[in-house]
Design a protein around this motif. Structure first.
Motif, PDB file in Angstrom:
ATOM      1  N   ILE A 102       0.846  -1.197   0.000  1.00 29.52           N
ATOM      2  CA  ILE A 102       0.000   0.000   0.000  1.00 29.52           C
ATOM      3  C   ILE A 102       0.883   1.249   0.000  1.00 29.52           C
ATOM      4  N   HIS A 103       1.911   1.203   0.808  1.00 23.19           N
ATOM      5  CA  HIS A 103       2.887   2.296   0.838  1.00 23.19           C
ATOM      6  C   HIS A 103       3.394   2.603  -0.575  1.00 23.19           C
ATOM      7  N   ASP A 104       3.752   1.578  -1.297  1.00 18.61           N
ATOM      8  CA  ASP A 104       4.327   1.789  -2.626  1.00 18.61           C
ATOM      9  C   ASP A 104       3.289   2.332  -3.614  1.00 18.61           C
ATOM     10  N   TYR A 105       2.057   1.840  -3.531  1.00 26.96           N
ATOM     11  CA  TYR A 105       1.005   2.384  -4.399  1.00 26.96           C
ATOM     12  C   TYR A 105       0.851   3.895  -4.158  1.00 26.96           C
ATOM     13  N   VAL A 106       0.743   4.244  -2.891  1.00 27.99           N
ATOM     14  CA  VAL A 106       0.467   5.647  -2.564  1.00 27.99           C
ATOM     15  C   VAL A 106       1.661   6.533  -2.941  1.00 27.99           C
ATOM     16  N   ILE A 107       2.862   6.092  -2.595  1.00 28.36           N
ATOM     17  CA  ILE A 107       4.036   6.908  -2.908  1.00 28.36           C
ATOM     18  C   ILE A 107       4.179   7.068  -4.430  1.00 28.36           C
ATOM     19  N   SER A 108       4.020   5.980  -5.159  1.00 25.72           N
ATOM     20  CA  SER A 108       4.137   6.046  -6.626  1.00 25.72           C
ATOM     21  C   SER A 108       3.198   7.086  -7.203  1.00 25.72           C
ATOM     22  N   LEU A 109       1.963   6.983  -6.799  1.00 23.76           N
ATOM     23  CA  LEU A 109       0.956   7.863  -7.390  1.00 23.76           C
ATOM     24  C   LEU A 109       1.104   9.295  -6.884  1.00 23.76           C
ATOM     25  N   ALA A 110       1.494   9.437  -5.641  1.00 22.41           N
ATOM     26  CA  ALA A 110       1.676  10.782  -5.085  1.00 22.41           C
ATOM     27  C   ALA A 110       2.794  11.524  -5.816  1.00 22.41           C
ATOM     28  N   LYS A 111       3.787  10.783  -6.269  1.00 26.32           N
ATOM     29  CA  LYS A 111       4.923  11.441  -6.930  1.00 26.32           C
ATOM     30  C   LYS A 111       4.550  12.119  -8.238  1.00 26.32           C
TER      31      LYS A 111
ATOM     32  N   ILE B 253      -8.928  11.828  10.511  1.00 26.73           N
ATOM     33  CA  ILE B 253      -7.538  11.814  10.969  1.00 26.73           C
ATOM     34  C   ILE B 253      -6.623  11.432   9.820  1.00 26.73           C
ATOM     35  N   TYR B 254      -5.724  12.325   9.465  1.00 22.63           N
ATOM     36  CA  TYR B 254      -4.703  12.019   8.452  1.00 22.63           C
ATOM     37  C   TYR B 254      -3.332  12.247   9.078  1.00 22.63           C
ATOM     38  N   SER B 255      -2.577  13.192   8.578  1.00 22.73           N
ATOM     39  CA  SER B 255      -1.213  13.366   9.082  1.00 22.73           C
ATOM     40  C   SER B 255      -1.189  14.086  10.430  1.00 22.73           C
ATOM     41  N   ALA B 256      -0.037  13.991  11.105  1.00 21.56           N
ATOM     42  CA  ALA B 256       0.129  14.649  12.405  1.00 21.56           C
ATOM     43  C   ALA B 256      -0.052  16.160  12.283  1.00 21.56           C
ATOM     44  N   LYS B 257       0.482  16.710  11.212  1.00 20.55           N
ATOM     45  CA  LYS B 257       0.382  18.155  11.004  1.00 20.55           C
ATOM     46  C   LYS B 257      -1.083  18.568  10.800  1.00 20.55           C
ATOM     47  N   HIS B 258      -1.778  17.779   9.988  1.00 20.22           N
ATOM     48  CA  HIS B 258      -3.185  18.036   9.728  1.00 20.22           C
ATOM     49  C   HIS B 258      -4.008  17.898  11.016  1.00 20.22           C
TER      50      HIS B 258
ATOM     51  N   LEU C  73       5.726   9.821   4.551  1.00 24.77           N
ATOM     52  CA  LEU C  73       5.621  10.864   3.528  1.00 24.77           C
ATOM     53  C   LEU C  73       6.445  12.105   3.877  1.00 24.77           C
ATOM     54  N   GLU C  74       6.630  12.322   5.164  1.00 25.72           N
ATOM     55  CA  GLU C  74       7.406  13.509   5.551  1.00 25.72           C
ATOM     56  C   GLU C  74       8.829  13.453   5.019  1.00 25.72           C
ATOM     57  N   GLN C  75       9.313  12.233   4.732  1.00 18.96           N
ATOM     58  CA  GLN C  75      10.677  12.092   4.227  1.00 18.96           C
ATOM     59  C   GLN C  75      10.728  12.096   2.703  1.00 18.96           C
ATOM     60  N   GLN C  76       9.580  12.120   2.068  1.00 22.06           N
ATOM     61  CA  GLN C  76       9.549  12.060   0.609  1.00 22.06           C
ATOM     62  C   GLN C  76       9.713  13.448   0.004  1.00 22.06           C
ATOM     63  N   PRO C  77      10.358  13.505  -1.143  1.00 19.11           N
ATOM     64  CA  PRO C  77      10.532  14.792  -1.830  1.00 19.11           C
ATOM     65  C   PRO C  77       9.257  15.229  -2.542  1.00 19.11           C
ATOM     66  N   LEU C  78       8.235  15.523  -1.766  1.00 15.35           N
ATOM     67  CA  LEU C  78       6.953  15.939  -2.336  1.00 15.35           C
ATOM     68  C   LEU C  78       6.677  17.370  -1.907  1.00 15.35           C
ATOM     69  N   PRO C  79       5.957  18.120  -2.732  1.00 17.10           N
ATOM     70  CA  PRO C  79       5.678  19.500  -2.379  1.00 17.10           C
ATOM     71  C   PRO C  79       4.878  19.641  -1.074  1.00 17.10           C
ATOM     72  N   SER C  80       3.790  18.930  -0.922  1.00 15.67           N
ATOM     73  CA  SER C  80       2.949  19.083   0.273  1.00 15.67           C
ATOM     74  C   SER C  80       2.545  17.719   0.802  1.00 15.67           C
ATOM     75  N   PRO C  81       3.458  17.030   1.442  1.00 16.94           N
ATOM     76  CA  PRO C  81       3.143  15.662   1.876  1.00 16.94           C
ATOM     77  C   PRO C  81       1.908  15.580   2.761  1.00 16.94           C
ATOM     78  N   ASP C  82       1.631  16.632   3.506  1.00 12.74           N
ATOM     79  CA  ASP C  82       0.481  16.510   4.412  1.00 12.74           C
ATOM     80  C   ASP C  82      -0.855  16.694   3.702  1.00 12.74           C
ATOM     81  N   LEU C  83      -0.826  16.893   2.393  1.00  9.32           N
ATOM     82  CA  LEU C  83      -2.098  16.915   1.650  1.00  9.32           C
ATOM     83  C   LEU C  83      -2.464  15.537   1.114  1.00  9.32           C
TER      84      LEU C  83
END
Lengths: 251, 251, 251, 251, 251, 251
Positions: free
Chosen positions: A89-98, F199-204, A128-138
């Motif tokens: 699941i992690h990989d699905y979400v990270i892939s698509l989020a990128k 509930i999503y991310s800690a920041k959220h 996600l906080e460690q991923q190079p994404l613009p707004s991981p908390d979205l």
């Protein structure tokens, strides 16, 4: 829209208008003597496609093997360990989020997946906080179990009551029958199903529930009921998807 | 026979006669501007079903997301990390081995899966020694890439030659067109595809191959060619499956 | 230049002129009744040193244990699981990348390492995105198998033809004999080697190939042939290293 | 006897008489402006070979990259993460235990490896219970740090006293000089080394110890002293190996 | 100040003045026939609270299960594998670092935890580089073993000398008796404890040390001695905590 | 009986009569402006001790840090990742199972732990098959959430109704006040709590629920109510423990 029948350029266009995606997840596990092994995957996939049509959302390929270790003593069951499913699941979400997806709506067909999915979502938000994404908390994940829709639950209870049971239910088998004629199996059901045991190991499960049913009478399933139940689920989950997407804009 | 449309009792009966199973594995990744994201999964699944019909073997649900990290900069690509895919394959094999399967024939539609699958098979044989199975060393996995069948390769070369390229090939796209009318996309292809760069990171891949094609001209794909290619693959892989099963009895 | 005989200040100076490094990787595994367990590591190391001398590149310490699980039933074999080897390679690359290396040229002496290395490279590119590096997408790994060099392959075929076999080949054993007198073992070879079995578990491997050879006649190995083969490999891989480094500047 | 220069049949014979093996483990890390990166691996390997000659024990290939994360800000350092090193040691021990080895004597050249090795041994004993081995509780690992031998320590103190320091010590550099002429580097050492900081992150380490030395004066190293120190270590560790093997027969 | 009895707003205020925290870590393992299973956790917790009172530092909840695999053959022992303990410590540090803590002072009550903690700290510094923290290299972990305080060690030696032994020592048991009356067990101790065996597997440990003691005579423990020892530890560790915090400001 | 205040010989005796154990698990996380960080751990521990007294069962040391990633933006919160918590629970169960425990009754004080615990139990049953235990399928884990006891839930609703909320509830805070005077915090609560966000991310989470409360009014908590609620939980869970143990004898 099925993701696997789109080109990447079509997905790129889609992302201009929406960052939501529906991911069906089921299981491949015994469903009693008359239910097909793919019951949970079939239900999740077909209902997800129905929802996708209504809300104009992309539907990802179905995760058709989930967490079914407790059914592992019955031939044909395939299960991921919870820790593997979490990685997947992690990989699905990270892939698509990128590439721009943000709102992940999992339409789930299997109770046994719920705990792992919830645990996994928490870990994903952290990773996600460690991923190079613009707004991981979205990035947001939602678990939507079709069989727990209020409308579905009410109708199943009306149709089957006590005979609905907890596994290999007439409801879910009815839905598979609506979509696949091959899923209508002939089988003499003589004995009432076992009931009431807790779930521990796979071996113990089979000792308690020797034919795989948990308190259900799947002989009551009909394609017609399946059609009704699927439509109810599609309607209710479509509304929930819209709400989820709107909510994802906040706060 | 599709595993997901069988009951567990049907699988139990099947295991009396054979311990073999076919597992299709593809990928969900960009296939150039005209190829659908599910190309590799579609090809693997359809060819696996064809083989299953001929050799009377069970076909497991398709693993439709594989190792496609290098395509990750194109929207819609979903990829497992190699380490995740290894866990997943491990779980499939262990699950099925526990109820009696022994010979696992993976029909693969994606070159990028090959290394991970081979690495994984080695690790599985090692892990199996710790499993409570009667004869762990009788468990055997085989990797069968449909696109590397001699007959397929020869025909693809005859049809497309230099224009076959290495990714988003007219061959694989033709096969999807044979099975899905939706896979016949209209797209003006003006430029010849990039060619000859090595594969490193996802970002680098997209820089080198801006539309996703690697030296191919998928505009040459036709449903008719797809039919021919699929039939060749089905025939050749059916023979290979039979040989694999016989060999699995030895030494 | 051997990295382990340099000081860190010498490496710092080297990095001003080049960001490339050669990493030899072999295996410690049975090589039939006459081949030494370190055959693959010795070949990789010696050829890497030869290449390093020609192209003025740093050579890292040899990874002398690789993925050899299938040889595990023969005493003296040491193997990493593929998942362990992936972690190890990851750590080598990340460590070196953090202080400025970018181009990693793995000179490999063992076929069994190839799948794991390829899978690992893909995972490294993915992981690098999370590392605090200035340009993670400029990190590039290349797999160079000395035994698959065209010149080596042609010469081995000329020398040994059918007797080259697939494992414990006269070619690789010749190379060890060229470098180590102790590697010239006296052994009466009476029987032709087994041939043609697929590789599954370690136990099965030893059943099929009872003395460890796979179709080879290592008695044909001579130190002189080893010298020739090593020189061919060194020449061909030196050219390939230069090409890899130039390519790494692009696009 | 070097394992990598033996055939598997020679190892099979050896196992009739002894189930012990020596595994040298070092590190590839900065050793100040005059010490070579391979200092710890060279010391461990050469001393291990010396011990092996005296006690007639097999010596495995050297683990030449260890746990040196704190040196990671100096170019040329290569380090495994502790978790990776634990997997690697696990795999060495399990591989060798499967074909009959029981007593693993690690000759270690790097203080930074000690914690990870000890932690790892505990985990290995636990994991071994799950392995298909006849007597998993007879598998025993011993950590022998050459630089902590009483005789070595005493001599180093006599020779260098306060100038021995904690890292890039004249002792260890002397040993490398005894074995490799290339390890005698010319370097004007003007400043006394930094001293007394605790070890935290790699960045912090380099801030505290800008040239890599920790309180040492490696300019005092001579090949002659290296010879003496190595001989002392070899003698003392040989006795310890014998004791370890005898002890391993009990209780 | 006990963290678990503070509100988050109180912690927020605390962080204005200090970024240090004390984390007690013990073990739940056999302590001979008279020592309680929680000995190491009790000692660590009570001494940590004492230190916290003096230096006005927050004290985190005690990690009361540590690395005690070698005691695993005695009923009641609970142990984490080293790899699990490393993950746990990682999570504690990362969690607290995210909201502003920087200096982690582990007061440890169990020798068996030391190697894992040291290995873990190294890995944490490495992992921190990938975390979204303002100054990851300011995060620092310190291992403070109460039983290795010079003042404690001297007093224990004065009180018990040879009878202190290595495990289930009168010192540590005395400390538990000072804090818990229930920890004063009546037990006829007739035999002198076993001594001198190395530690390998759990099974081997129990064979060597059948009642769990390693050379100790815990019958000598008294609550009064426990009071003295605890006070010495609290005093010495308080000074060390202050020094650690000051040092953490540098360089 | 508290495990940590027993000797191993006392546990050995206990195991003659029962193979059950109670394991309290809580969390260390923000509980709004007036609730202490240890609320969930305190509730679980105290109620577990109460149950243990009634049913004469051993109570293991409390797992006082659980899965609280979503509270991670509030100072003082400590959380394990779900994957770490799974490893930890695994190790507790395996450790105790090796010396004879079979029935693991987790008294849980934190909703956020539920999914991970359920996922973990499934994985443990699977892993146990590989452990060298006499009857791995007799190992059983039960999740008992004190706050979901029917009697507790009813009373909380009667006392607080709408003001109970979902987090930092007056019920749980009342229980901590009953046991710890320090847990009665003075705090002016002016604003009604936020409500209804997913509930999503800690920041959220912190954005949605700025003071940590989820719809609750913890100012209503009293030590008296805490006493009543704790007693209800202890009574109901004692009955459930007995039932669990009896059930564990079957089938």
């Amino acid at each position: 829209m099925l993701l696997h029948l789109c080109t990447w350029t079509e997905v790129e266009s889609y992302l201009q208008g929406s960052q939501g995606i529906i991911i069906p997840i089921g299981s491949t596990e015994q469903h009693g003597p008359t239910g097909v092994l793919g019951t949970d995957a079939i239900c999740a996939e077909k209902i997800a496609i129905g929802v996708g049509d209504i809300v104009h959302a992309l539907v990802a390929p179905t995760i058709n093997v989930g967490m079914a270790l407790h059914h592992g003593a019955f031939p044909g069951t395939i299960s991921l360990r919870p820790s593997t499913l979490m990685q997947l699941i992690h990989d699905y979400v990270i892939s698509l989020a990128k590439t721009g997806f943000r709102s992940f709506f999992f339409i789930n067909g299997h109770g046994g997946n719920m705990a792992t999915l919830k645990a996994c979502f928490a870990e994903i938000y952290h990773d996600l906080e460690q991923q190079p994404l613009p707004s991981p908390d979205l990035i947001r994940c939602e678990l939507a179990n079709w069989f727990m829709c209020r409308s579905v639950y009410t109708e199943a209870n009306r149709l089957y009551g006590y005979s609905e049971g907890r596994h290999a239910t007439p409801s879910e088998i009815a839905v598979t029958q609506h979509y696949f004629a091959e899923a209508v199996k002939k089988y003499p059901l003589l004995e009432p199903a076992a009931r009431g045991y807790s779930i521990y190991s796979a071996k113990h499960f089979r000792q308690c529930y020797p034919d795989g049913r948990m308190g259900s009478n799947p002989a009551l399933a009909t394609p017609e009921a399946g059609k009704t139940l699927a439509e109810l689920a599609i309607k209710e989950l479509s509304e929930r998807y819209e709400k989820f997407l709107n909510q994802s804009e906040m706060p």
